[in-house]
Design a protein around this motif. Structure first.
Motif, mmCIF file in Angstrom:
data_model
loop_
_atom_site.group_PDB
_atom_site.id
_atom_site.type_symbol
_atom_site.label_atom_id
_atom_site.label_comp_id
_atom_site.label_asym_id
_atom_site.label_seq_id
_atom_site.Cartn_x
_atom_site.Cartn_y
_atom_site.Cartn_z
ATOM 1 N N VAL A 192 4.064 -5.785 -5.517
ATOM 2 C CA VAL A 192 5.486 -6.022 -4.894
ATOM 3 C C VAL A 192 5.217 -5.150 -3.469
ATOM 4 C CG1 VAL A 192 7.890 -4.837 -4.616
ATOM 5 C CG2 VAL A 192 6.681 -6.062 -6.747
ATOM 6 N N ILE A 193 4.444 -4.230 -3.427
ATOM 7 C CA ILE A 193 4.208 -3.392 -2.222
ATOM 8 C C ILE A 193 3.726 -4.116 -1.240
ATOM 9 C CG2 ILE A 193 3.050 -1.554 -1.258
ATOM 10 C CD1 ILE A 193 3.473 0.009 -3.851
ATOM 11 N N GLN A 194 2.491 -4.902 -1.659
ATOM 12 C CA GLN A 194 1.811 -5.742 -0.860
ATOM 13 C C GLN A 194 2.740 -6.893 -0.266
ATOM 14 O OE1 GLN A 194 -1.257 -4.978 0.399
ATOM 15 N NE2 GLN A 194 -0.750 -6.739 2.087
ATOM 16 N N GLU A 195 3.461 -7.593 -1.315
ATOM 17 C CA GLU A 195 4.222 -8.706 -0.752
ATOM 18 C C GLU A 195 5.349 -8.329 0.104
ATOM 19 O OE1 GLU A 195 4.541 -12.315 -1.584
ATOM 20 O OE2 GLU A 195 2.512 -11.792 -1.524
ATOM 21 N N ALA A 196 6.129 -7.145 -0.036
ATOM 22 C CA ALA A 196 7.062 -6.638 1.019
ATOM 23 C C ALA A 196 6.483 -6.336 2.139
ATOM 24 C CB ALA A 196 7.918 -5.409 0.226
ATOM 25 N N THR A 197 5.300 -5.658 2.281
ATOM 26 C CA THR A 197 4.718 -5.392 3.551
ATOM 27 C C THR A 197 4.432 -6.527 4.351
ATOM 28 O OG1 THR A 197 3.617 -3.231 2.537
ATOM 29 C CG2 THR A 197 2.716 -4.105 4.624
ATOM 30 N N ASN A 198 3.671 -7.508 3.707
ATOM 31 C CA ASN A 198 3.618 -8.657 4.449
ATOM 32 C C ASN A 198 4.545 -9.595 4.948
ATOM 33 O OD1 ASN A 198 0.868 -7.986 4.051
ATOM 34 N ND2 ASN A 198 0.604 -9.493 2.217
ATOM 35 N N ARG A 199 5.796 -9.710 4.157
ATOM 36 C CA ARG A 199 7.044 -10.299 4.376
ATOM 37 C C ARG A 199 7.708 -10.073 5.732
ATOM 38 N NH1 ARG A 199 10.983 -13.452 1.490
ATOM 39 N NH2 ARG A 199 9.584 -13.464 -0.382
ATOM 40 N N PHE A 200 7.743 -8.549 5.790
ATOM 41 C CA PHE A 200 8.601 -8.136 6.587
ATOM 42 C C PHE A 200 7.902 -7.439 7.726
ATOM 43 C CE2 PHE A 200 11.304 -7.929 2.975
ATOM 44 C CZ PHE A 200 12.490 -8.545 3.402
ATOM 45 N N ASP A 201 6.699 -7.453 7.674
ATOM 46 C CA ASP A 201 5.683 -6.590 8.544
ATOM 47 C C ASP A 201 6.192 -5.412 8.700
ATOM 48 O OD1 ASP A 201 3.634 -6.586 10.476
ATOM 49 O OD2 ASP A 201 4.740 -7.470 12.308
ATOM 50 N N VAL A 202 6.207 -4.667 7.713
ATOM 51 C CA VAL A 202 6.625 -3.235 7.694
ATOM 52 C C VAL A 202 5.502 -2.344 8.053
ATOM 53 C CG1 VAL A 202 7.619 -1.475 6.543
ATOM 54 C CG2 VAL A 202 8.107 -3.692 5.817
ATOM 55 N N ALA A 203 5.752 -1.278 8.902
ATOM 56 C CA ALA A 203 4.734 -0.299 9.444
ATOM 57 C C ALA A 203 5.439 0.792 9.092
ATOM 58 C CB ALA A 203 4.702 -0.353 11.050
ATOM 59 N N CYS A 204 4.687 1.675 8.192
ATOM 60 C CA CYS A 204 5.168 3.043 7.710
ATOM 61 C C CYS A 204 4.222 4.142 8.415
ATOM 62 C CB CYS A 204 4.854 3.137 6.396
ATOM 63 S SG CYS A 204 5.899 2.227 5.484
ATOM 64 N N ARG A 205 5.058 5.069 8.776
ATOM 65 C CA ARG A 205 4.412 6.436 9.322
ATOM 66 C C ARG A 205 5.073 7.626 8.887
ATOM 67 N NH1 ARG A 205 7.806 8.479 12.964
ATOM 68 N NH2 ARG A 205 9.612 7.214 13.779
ATOM 69 N N PRO A 206 4.468 8.765 9.164
ATOM 70 C CA PRO A 206 5.071 10.359 8.694
ATOM 71 C C PRO A 206 5.974 10.512 9.933
ATOM 72 C CG PRO A 206 3.007 10.468 9.538
ATOM 73 C CD PRO A 206 3.031 8.954 9.627
ATOM 74 N N LEU A 207 6.976 11.615 9.637
ATOM 75 C CA LEU A 207 7.731 11.933 10.586
ATOM 76 C C LEU A 207 6.596 12.471 11.830
ATOM 77 C CD1 LEU A 207 9.905 12.184 8.074
ATOM 78 C CD2 LEU A 207 10.674 13.968 9.407
ATOM 79 N N TYR A 316 17.685 -4.430 2.852
ATOM 80 C CA TYR A 316 16.294 -4.563 2.228
ATOM 81 C C TYR A 316 16.146 -3.994 1.070
ATOM 82 C CZ TYR A 316 15.503 -5.371 7.232
ATOM 83 O OH TYR A 316 15.441 -6.077 8.654
ATOM 84 N N GLN A 317 17.223 -3.533 0.387
ATOM 85 C CA GLN A 317 16.851 -2.717 -0.799
ATOM 86 C C GLN A 317 16.271 -3.564 -2.140
ATOM 87 O OE1 GLN A 317 20.643 -0.811 -1.694
ATOM 88 N NE2 GLN A 317 20.337 0.768 -0.262
ATOM 89 N N LYS A 318 16.563 -4.707 -2.094
ATOM 90 C CA LYS A 318 16.162 -5.690 -3.243
ATOM 91 C C LYS A 318 14.645 -6.145 -2.863
ATOM 92 C CE LYS A 318 20.585 -7.282 -4.784
ATOM 93 N NZ LYS A 318 21.683 -8.235 -5.112
ATOM 94 N N TRP A 319 13.996 -5.757 -1.779
ATOM 95 C CA TRP A 319 12.772 -6.568 -1.589
ATOM 96 C C TRP A 319 11.603 -5.427 -1.727
ATOM 97 C CZ3 TRP A 319 12.741 -11.493 -0.802
ATOM 98 C CH2 TRP A 319 13.935 -12.078 -0.407
ATOM 99 N N GLY A 320 11.759 -4.357 -2.317
ATOM 100 C CA GLY A 320 10.581 -3.437 -2.566
ATOM 101 C C GLY A 320 10.146 -2.745 -1.636
ATOM 102 N N LEU A 321 10.994 -2.305 -0.311
ATOM 103 C CA LEU A 321 10.707 -1.313 0.782
ATOM 104 C C LEU A 321 10.624 0.117 0.399
ATOM 105 C CD1 LEU A 321 10.861 -3.971 2.326
ATOM 106 C CD2 LEU A 321 11.644 -2.672 4.182
ATOM 107 N N GLY A 322 11.311 0.225 -0.760
ATOM 108 C CA GLY A 322 11.225 1.785 -1.118
ATOM 109 C C GLY A 322 10.006 2.127 -1.707
ATOM 110 N N LEU A 323 9.343 0.977 -2.470
ATOM 111 C CA LEU A 323 7.984 1.300 -2.995
ATOM 112 C C LEU A 323 6.891 1.478 -1.799
ATOM 113 C CD1 LEU A 323 7.679 -1.039 -5.963
ATOM 114 C CD2 LEU A 323 7.611 1.553 -6.140
#
Length: 377
Positions: A192-207, A316-323
């Motif tokens: 789920v983490i990998q699929e959500a990252t790829n689907r939305f091209d999510v970038a995560c960073r610290p504060l 975006y809550q149903k797409w695994g972006l929380g994970l």
């Protein structure tokens, strides 16, 4: 002969001092109790200004047998809650009492009468002073100390409160997970983490330390927007957001946070807060003159991280972006030396979050309970 119970409103400086002192006296021999940060406690019980009370009223009460203070409570009329939910609900909080049913009944009855005078029909608690702060009565998990900003109380409080007619309305759970276990995720969750990252091209960073205030504010705004449909939720006001951001500035470790962005816009935020309670116990809950210094210089030795919130905008809550948001924190937490991650608190009714946390290998450690009843006594 046992002296009669007298329950009075807190009105004087002496009353306020006795209100705060009772907590310390009741737990002085309890090895698991951690004192509150006393300066913060004074604000939250409305003995000093706090932005929550710009849109709420409260009244503190003390129960005495003769000259001895045996119990306390605060009645809270949260106007923001009642507007948001179209409700007539009052609250009680900061309840402490000796094992004395008569005293407990007198306190809770006084709170109910005060709330009824405000035009409210029902009462819920304990909250300190709302669900956006500390809340719930500990009913399971007395064998270990609480984590930072998680309530702790005497084992018999549930019996006293239920004997007055309160019934359970919602439980909240605290989960523990060893970090090495989290590193070996359920394959389905990893997918789920990998699929959500790829689907939305999510970038995560610290504060970002360079724009720390802006990022903390983004987190709190996402928190507000993401929880709109959550049971009991009330948005924090602008003043509360500013106050919380200022209070968290020195407590947050940026590496233990996560901002998820899509096309450069924040859509999710994960927030891990170190368990400062062992240090708070050593400084006796006093930030001044040197308590703050201890919190900052000794925090590298803390091994427990409380994951307070992982929030995602509703779209975006149903797409695994929380994970996805949470996964960014894991390697930095391991490098920091964190050994245990605590997910707290999680609503009993939030089956999606509970199932995900449990599938990840976390175990329930503590249960907190909220109670309801009519204000009629």
């Amino acid at each position: 002969m046992t002296q009669p119970i007298r329950c009075d409103a807190v009105t004087s400086r002496r009353d306020r001092k006795e209100f705060l002192a009772l907590e310390k006296r009741l737990y002085q021999n309890d090895p698991n109790w951690v004192p509150p940060l006393w300066s913060v406690r004074k604000e939250l019980v409305n003995f000093k200004p706090h932005p929550f009370y710009l849109d709420a009223d409260s009244q503190a009460f003390l129960a005495r047998r003769g000259d001895r203070v045996v119990g306390r409570v605060v009645a809270i009329a949260n106007h923001a809650h009642n507007r948001y939910h179209d409700d007539k609900l009052g609250f009680f909080g900061f309840y402490e009492c000796e094992n004395d049913q008569e005293a407990s009944d007198a306190l809770l009855a006084a709170a109910c009468r005060w709330l009824k005078e405000k035009g409210l029909t029902d009462v819920r608690g304990p909250v300190h002073p709302s669900l956006n702060y500390e809340c719930g009565l500990l009913v399971d998990g007395f064998d270990t100390p609480p984590t930072f900003l998680i309530p702790y109380n005497q084992t018999f409080y549930g019996d006293l409160i239920e004997a007055f007619g309160f019934i359970k309305c919602q439980d909240m759970f605290c989960y523990d997970a060893h970090m090495d276990e989290l590193n070996d995720l359920d394959p389905k969750l990893a997918f789920v983490i990998q699929e959500a990252t790829n689907r939305f091209d999510v970038a995560c960073r610290p504060l970002d330390r360079k724009r720390f205030a802006k990022d903390v504010r983004s987190f709190l705004e996402i928190y507000n927007l993401s929880l709109q449909r959550t049971w009991g939720y009330v948005p924090m006001s602008e003043a509360e957001i500013n106050h919380q951001a200022a209070g968290l500035k020195h407590l947050i470790v940026p590496e233990l946070t996560s901002i998820a962005e899509i096309d450069g816009e924040p859509v999710g935020a994960g927030f891990g807060l170190l368990d400062y309670n062992p240090i708070i116990r050593r400084i006796g809950g006093k930030l001044f003159p040197l308590g703050w210094l201890s919190l900052l210089t000794q925090r590298k030795n803390i091994k427990r991280l409380r994951v307070i919130s992982t929030n995602v905008l509703p779209t975006y809550q149903k797409w695994g972006l929380g994970l996805v948001t949470l996964a960014r924190i894991l390697p930095d937490a391991l490098e920091y030396g964190i050994e245990i991650g605590e997910f707290s608190w999680v609503l009993e009714s939030n089956s999606l979050s509970r199932n995900t946390i449990e599938r990840g290998g976390a175990r329930r450690r503590k249960t907190l309970r909220l109670y309801d009843r009519s204000v009629d006594v």
